[in-house]
Design a protein around this motif. Structure first.
Motif, PDB file in Angstrom:
ATOM      1  N   ARG A  46      35.593  31.025  50.104  1.00  0.00           N
ATOM      2  CA  ARG A  46      34.800  32.253  49.983  1.00  0.00           C
ATOM      3  C   ARG A  46      34.912  33.265  51.188  1.00  0.00           C
ATOM      4  O   ARG A  46      34.232  34.274  51.667  1.00  0.00           O
ATOM      5  N   ASN A  49      37.392  35.910  52.688  1.00  0.00           N
ATOM      6  CA  ASN A  49      37.028  37.192  52.151  1.00  0.00           C
ATOM      7  C   ASN A  49      36.042  37.176  52.274  1.00  0.00           C
ATOM      8  O   ASN A  49      35.332  38.347  51.672  1.00  0.00           O
ATOM      9  N   ARG A  75      38.861  43.032  51.687  1.00  0.00           N
ATOM     10  CA  ARG A  75      38.712  42.262  50.531  1.00  0.00           C
ATOM     11  C   ARG A  75      40.058  42.769  49.660  1.00  0.00           C
ATOM     12  O   ARG A  75      41.383  42.286  49.108  1.00  0.00           O
ATOM     13  N   ARG A  76      40.571  44.307  49.581  1.00  0.00           N
ATOM     14  CA  ARG A  76      41.736  45.064  49.703  1.00  0.00           C
ATOM     15  C   ARG A  76      42.936  44.042  49.794  1.00  0.00           C
ATOM     16  O   ARG A  76      44.065  44.462  49.304  1.00  0.00           O
ATOM     17  N   TYR A  80      43.111  36.853  45.196  1.00  0.00           N
ATOM     18  CA  TYR A  80      41.932  35.802  44.869  1.00  0.00           C
ATOM     19  C   TYR A  80      42.522  36.000  43.938  1.00  0.00           C
ATOM     20  O   TYR A  80      42.255  36.942  42.639  1.00  0.00           O
ATOM     21  N   ILE A  82      41.199  32.959  40.900  1.00  0.00           N
ATOM     22  CA  ILE A  82      40.453  31.740  39.965  1.00  0.00           C
ATOM     23  C   ILE A  82      40.410  31.692  38.816  1.00  0.00           C
ATOM     24  O   ILE A  82      40.836  32.025  38.387  1.00  0.00           O
ATOM     25  N   GLN A  83      39.665  30.874  39.200  1.00  0.00           N
ATOM     26  CA  GLN A  83      39.674  29.487  37.836  1.00  0.00           C
ATOM     27  C   GLN A  83      39.534  30.739  36.869  1.00  0.00           C
ATOM     28  O   GLN A  83      38.608  31.385  36.139  1.00  0.00           O
ATOM     29  N   ALA A  85      40.883  32.897  36.080  1.00  0.00           N
ATOM     30  CA  ALA A  85      41.370  33.942  35.975  1.00  0.00           C
ATOM     31  C   ALA A  85      40.301  35.014  36.629  1.00  0.00           C
ATOM     32  O   ALA A  85      40.547  36.227  36.810  1.00  0.00           O
ATOM     33  N   GLY A  86      38.929  35.273  35.258  1.00  0.00           N
ATOM     34  CA  GLY A  86      38.465  36.078  36.498  1.00  0.00           C
ATOM     35  C   GLY A  86      38.781  38.145  35.682  1.00  0.00           C
ATOM     36  O   GLY A  86      38.351  38.563  36.707  1.00  0.00           O
ATOM     37  N   VAL A 100      43.873  46.955  42.238  1.00  0.00           N
ATOM     38  CA  VAL A 100      43.199  47.355  43.633  1.00  0.00           C
ATOM     39  C   VAL A 100      44.638  48.063  43.977  1.00  0.00           C
ATOM     40  O   VAL A 100      43.953  48.788  45.275  1.00  0.00           O
ATOM     41  N   ARG A 148      47.713  40.341  39.617  1.00  0.00           N
ATOM     42  CA  ARG A 148      46.898  40.814  39.415  1.00  0.00           C
ATOM     43  C   ARG A 148      46.403  41.075  41.456  1.00  0.00           C
ATOM     44  O   ARG A 148      46.493  41.522  42.223  1.00  0.00           O
TER      45      ARG A 148
ATOM     46  N   LYS C 110      31.910  34.848  36.966  1.00  0.00           N
ATOM     47  CA  LYS C 110      33.367  35.360  37.704  1.00  0.00           C
ATOM     48  C   LYS C 110      33.826  36.578  37.968  1.00  0.00           C
ATOM     49  O   LYS C 110      34.905  36.947  38.750  1.00  0.00           O
ATOM     50  N   ALA C 114      35.658  38.890  40.753  1.00  0.00           N
ATOM     51  CA  ALA C 114      36.599  38.637  41.219  1.00  0.00           C
ATOM     52  C   ALA C 114      36.894  40.604  41.540  1.00  0.00           C
ATOM     53  O   ALA C 114      37.938  40.862  42.050  1.00  0.00           O
ATOM     54  N   ALA C 117      35.396  40.795  45.045  1.00  0.00           N
ATOM     55  CA  ALA C 117      36.962  40.194  45.764  1.00  0.00           C
ATOM     56  C   ALA C 117      37.830  41.317  45.804  1.00  0.00           C
ATOM     57  O   ALA C 117      38.758  40.976  46.765  1.00  0.00           O
ATOM     58  N   MET C 118      37.804  41.744  45.004  1.00  0.00           N
ATOM     59  CA  MET C 118      39.345  43.330  45.251  1.00  0.00           C
ATOM     60  C   MET C 118      38.983  43.170  45.918  1.00  0.00           C
ATOM     61  O   MET C 118      39.618  45.061  45.869  1.00  0.00           O
ATOM     62  N   GLY C 119      37.479  44.092  46.247  1.00  0.00           N
ATOM     63  CA  GLY C 119      37.071  45.229  46.824  1.00  0.00           C
ATOM     64  C   GLY C 119      36.762  46.326  47.227  1.00  0.00           C
ATOM     65  O   GLY C 119      37.157  47.693  47.452  1.00  0.00           O
TER      66      GLY C 119
END
Lengths: 362, 219, 215
Positions: A46, A49, A75-76, A80, A82-83, A85-86, A100, A148, C110, C114, C117-119
């Motif tokens: 973490r 990013n 970050r773009r 990323y 995650i578990q 998927a978020g 994005v 994604r 989360k 997310a 984190a994707m900006g």
């Protein structure tokens, strides 16, 4: 590509999550961070990013300090996953994937076209694009998560226990997919897991973390398994460390010899004529191994197709020495049956040959 | 500022507190009305909430009916019952009980519905009857939310019990209605402050009891 | 109790006018409450120490008797509809604030992460992710607040903006139950209608909830 220089992260409650970490993750490869919970592997991820900022030290990406860019812009450019998927529960699968690109101002049409393309890349049906995440299975959701992350084609992918919440069968499937995708895309991937088998399977390099935020060792899997730095690493790799090592060695250099075989369409009489012992390999009409035939159990003159065959698994050059060893133990003849990429029988390796090859590596 | 100092003077003058028209007496009446109404409401609402929560039957109806109850205009109910039944405390009690029921029913039901199916399954699996599961498992688990419903209802009733004065009875509402009639803003404000203070104090006491009762719970 | 049905038929125009007047007070009160509650809830959600304070204040305001609150507002806003709306807004806050904070709390960490984190920025995440996902809980609050407000408007008849509540004072003074009963029924119907409208609005705003589980 990704570089940590004397990075330390202490949280407000006083715990040290990462302690003086200096390491470089190579471009175009998968680096797996592994360790038990609370070892700082996720915090390390973490910090790349900037979901977490280091207390001291610098993290750089492609030679630039990650703090040079505004966090959102940085970050773009980083995928990323995650578990679980978020995923955004209120957006369709297609909109989730297009997030994005949309943020980058691609325009709706182009973003959606790209999303549709990615559905196919990760092996999802086009119709699933119109669904909402909760209408998909866990494995499918995870695929959407990967799609994604790939949407804007970022050079770097961060994956935080992405396959932790799916059952073992689906997990293996997703791992295979990732390996296939990576062979094509050559992304720089940092992958966090607590599953050492997953690490060995996916990693080009594995970094082992210990509670308190210390990175104990970083090495390619084979080197790690062969020469663990200390008892902690050896303990983490587990009692079957030797076998895991064999799982990394391909059969490319293991010789094989021709083997007699009958077709499942042949008659019992033909089989008896061909046999030199009790067991005979049967192949289907297209030349693929079908199973081991017990000649003693054949009666009368019925065709082989009706007889019960003991299962066999044909191994390609890409399969591991571990699976060859497994075959020599489980097949009634001690033979590991070899096939070409199309699955057609090419020969077999005797157990003493497999064992000799394994000893020659030590 | 002027109003504030008048208010303080009003609240602190010794004569204001004593006697049959004093604050102490009015406070007592207000507590009496509120307590009685909440109690009656609880006696009606708790069984309903427990029943629909336990059986899952009639939930839709009960939730919507209590929503309906929330929509009842208290002034209208008091006036209507007063015009029909004549001068007594009945109109006040009816409207206050009607006001308190929805909060208790919905919270009791929510508390019961929040008990996990697995937990109820385990209770059944260990051989508890439906009633045993209700008393030994579901009600204890739902208790914090039930208590929250009772608290909410009590506060609402205390704030609304001023309505008693509208039909010429006592309670702290007297100051508000008398103050309005006499164009005495200080008195109105004094009444309002006393009602709010009483509601807050009772809420704090109930919160304290809640904390002591459920101190072993995580939430 | 005898109901004089004749009174109802001769006063339909009045009833309609009072209903509209009722809405003219109730609707702005809820909207204003929402306008105030949303930003306050974001603050209460993000700044933990302020949460107890904000919720506590709204709870205490809720305990002030409504009639007294209108009277206390008189010196500031005078004998206007603004007084009625402002007073009612105060009562909506207790429900709207609590539900909005709870709604924001219910957004999985989360999912929020997310988005970041994707900006997506903090504000973008709030508007595009957190509010939509909190919507069901917020709307539940709006429904309760609307029903509550509609029933409370009648108290404002003291300052002349009670809408349907006018019928209660009227009936009380003349000892005439018919308009009182009509007023109670009308209030209930209005609350019911408002609730139904809000249910439809919520249904339209949350297409992702309408779709069944995995197909």
């Amino acid at each position: 590509m990704i570089r940590f220089e004397s990075v330390t992260k202490r949280f407000a409650n006083g715990t040290t999550a990462v302690d003086d970490l200096s390491v470089e993750f190579l471009e175009g490869g998968i680096t797996v961070l592994v360790g038990s919970s609370g070892c700082g592997k996720t915090t390390t991820l973490r910090m790349i990013n900037r979901l977490v900022d280091p207390t001291s030290g610098t993290v750089s990406l492609g030679g630039r300090d990650v703090r040079e860019l505004p966090a959102a812009q940085l970050r773009r450019g980083i995928g990323y996953v995650i578990q679980q998927a978020g995923l955004f529960p209120h957006r369709t699968v297609l909109d989730n994937i297009a997030t994005v690109p949309t943020l980058l101002g691609w325009g709706r049409r182009k973003a959606r076209a790209r999303a549709a393309e990615l559905l196919e890349v990760v092996g999802l049906a086009a119709e699933s694009g119109k669904r909402y995440p909760h209408q998909l299975s866990g494995g499918q959701q995870q695929r959407v998560g990967v799609a994604r992350a790939l949407a804007a084609d970022p050079p770097v992918l961060l994956m935080d226990e992405p396959f932790g919440a799916v059952d073992p069968v689906v997990r293996t499937l997703l791992q295979d997919e990732l390996i296939r995708l990576q062979a094509e895309l050559r992304k720089t991937i940092v992958f966090v897991t607590h599953d050492i088998d997953e690490a060995v399977r996916l990693g080009d390099r594995i970094a082992i973390f210990r509670t308190g935020g210390h990175m104990v060792q970083i090495a390619p899997p084979a080197e790690l398994l062969a020469r663990p730095a200390d008892d902690f690493v050896a303990g983490f790799l587990g009692a079957e460390r030797g076998l895991k090592l064999l799982s990394l060695i391909s059969l490319q250099d293991v010789p094989y010899e021709p083997i007699a075989a009958v077709r499942t369409t042949d008659t019992a009489a033909q089989a008896r004529a061909e046999a030199t012992g009790r067991w005979l390999l049967a192949v289907s009409p297209d030349g693929k191994p079908a199973g081991w035939l017990d000649v003693h159990a054949l009666d009368g003159s019925d065709s082989i197709g009706q007889a019960a065959l003991t299962p066999v698994r044909g191994l390609t050059d890409a399969d591991s020495l571990l699976s060859a060893l497994n075959e020599t133990v489980s097949s009634p003849t001690g033979m590991a049956v070899r096939v070409d990429a199309a699955g057609v029988l090419v020969g077999a390796s005797r157990d003493d040959v497999v064992h000799a090859h394994q000893r020659s590596l030590a | 500022m002027d109003l504030l100092s008048k208010l303080v003077a009003w609240l602190t003058s010794a004569g204001q507190w004593a006697g049959s028209e004093g604050i102490a007496q009015r406070l007592f009446e207000h507590v009496e009305y509120s307590l009685l109404s909440t109690l009656v409401a609880a006696l009606i609402a708790l069984p309903i909430g427990l029943f629909i929560g336990h059986t899952g039957r009639g939930a839709f109806l009960a939730i919507n009916l209590s929503g309906f109850g929330r929509a009842l205009p208290t002034v209208g109910i008091v006036t209507l019952v007063f015009l029909v039944s004549g001068l007594s405390m009945t109109p006040v009690y009816i409207s206050l009980v009607a006001l308190a029921i929805p909060s208790i029913v919905t919270n009791t039901y929510a508390g019961m519905a929040a008990v996990e199916a697995d937990t109820k399954d385990a209770a059944r699996g260990m051989g508890m009857t439906g009633l045993q599961s209700l008393w030994r498992v579901e009600v204890p688990l739902a208790a914090p939310l039930i208590m929250t419903g009772l608290r909410l209802a009590t506060v609402q009733v205390i704030a609304t019990a001023t309505i008693a004065a509208y039909v010429s009875f006592g309670g702290l509402g007297r100051y508000i209605f008398d103050g309005l009639a006499q164009r005495d803003l200080t008195q109105v404000m004094g009444g309002a402050v006393l009602v709010a203070a009483l509601a807050v104090a009772v809420d704090l006491i109930l919160a304290g009891i809640h904390r002591v009762l459920f101190r072993h719970r995580l939430t | 109790m005898t109901i004089e049905w004749g009174w109802l038929t001769t006063h339909t125009d009045d009833l309609l006018a009072l209903t509209l007047d009722h809405l003219a007070t109730a609707v702005p009160a809820v909207l204003l409450g929402l306008l105030i509650a949303l930003p306050l809830a974001v603050v209460a959600h993000r700044v933990r120490p302020l949460r107890g304070l904000l919720l506590g204040i709204s709870n205490i305001m809720f305990t002030v008797p409504s009639l007294a609150l209108f009277v206390l507002l008189l010196p500031i806003t005078g004998l206007t509809r603004t007084t009625a709306i402002a007073g009612l807004t105060v009562y909506t806050l207790v429900v709207l604030l609590r539900n909005t904070v709870e709604g924001l709390d219910s957004v999985p960490a989360k999912v929020r992460e997310a988005s970041l984190a994707m900006g997506r920025g903090s504000l973008g995440t709030l508007v595009k992710v957190e509010f939509p996902l909190a919507l069901p809980v917020i709307m539940a609050g709006v429904r309760v607040a609307s029903v509550m407000t509609i029933s409370l408007v009648s108290v404002a008849s003291y300052i002349g903006y009670g809408g349907i509540g006018q019928l209660f004072t009227d009936g009380f003074q003349r000892s005439f139950p018919t308009p009182v009963l009509a007023g109670v029924v009308l209030t209930l119907l209005l609350a019911l209608a408002a609730d139904a409208v809000l249910v439809v609005v919520q249904w339209l705003c949350t297409p992702w909830i309408r779709k069944g589980a995995r197909a």
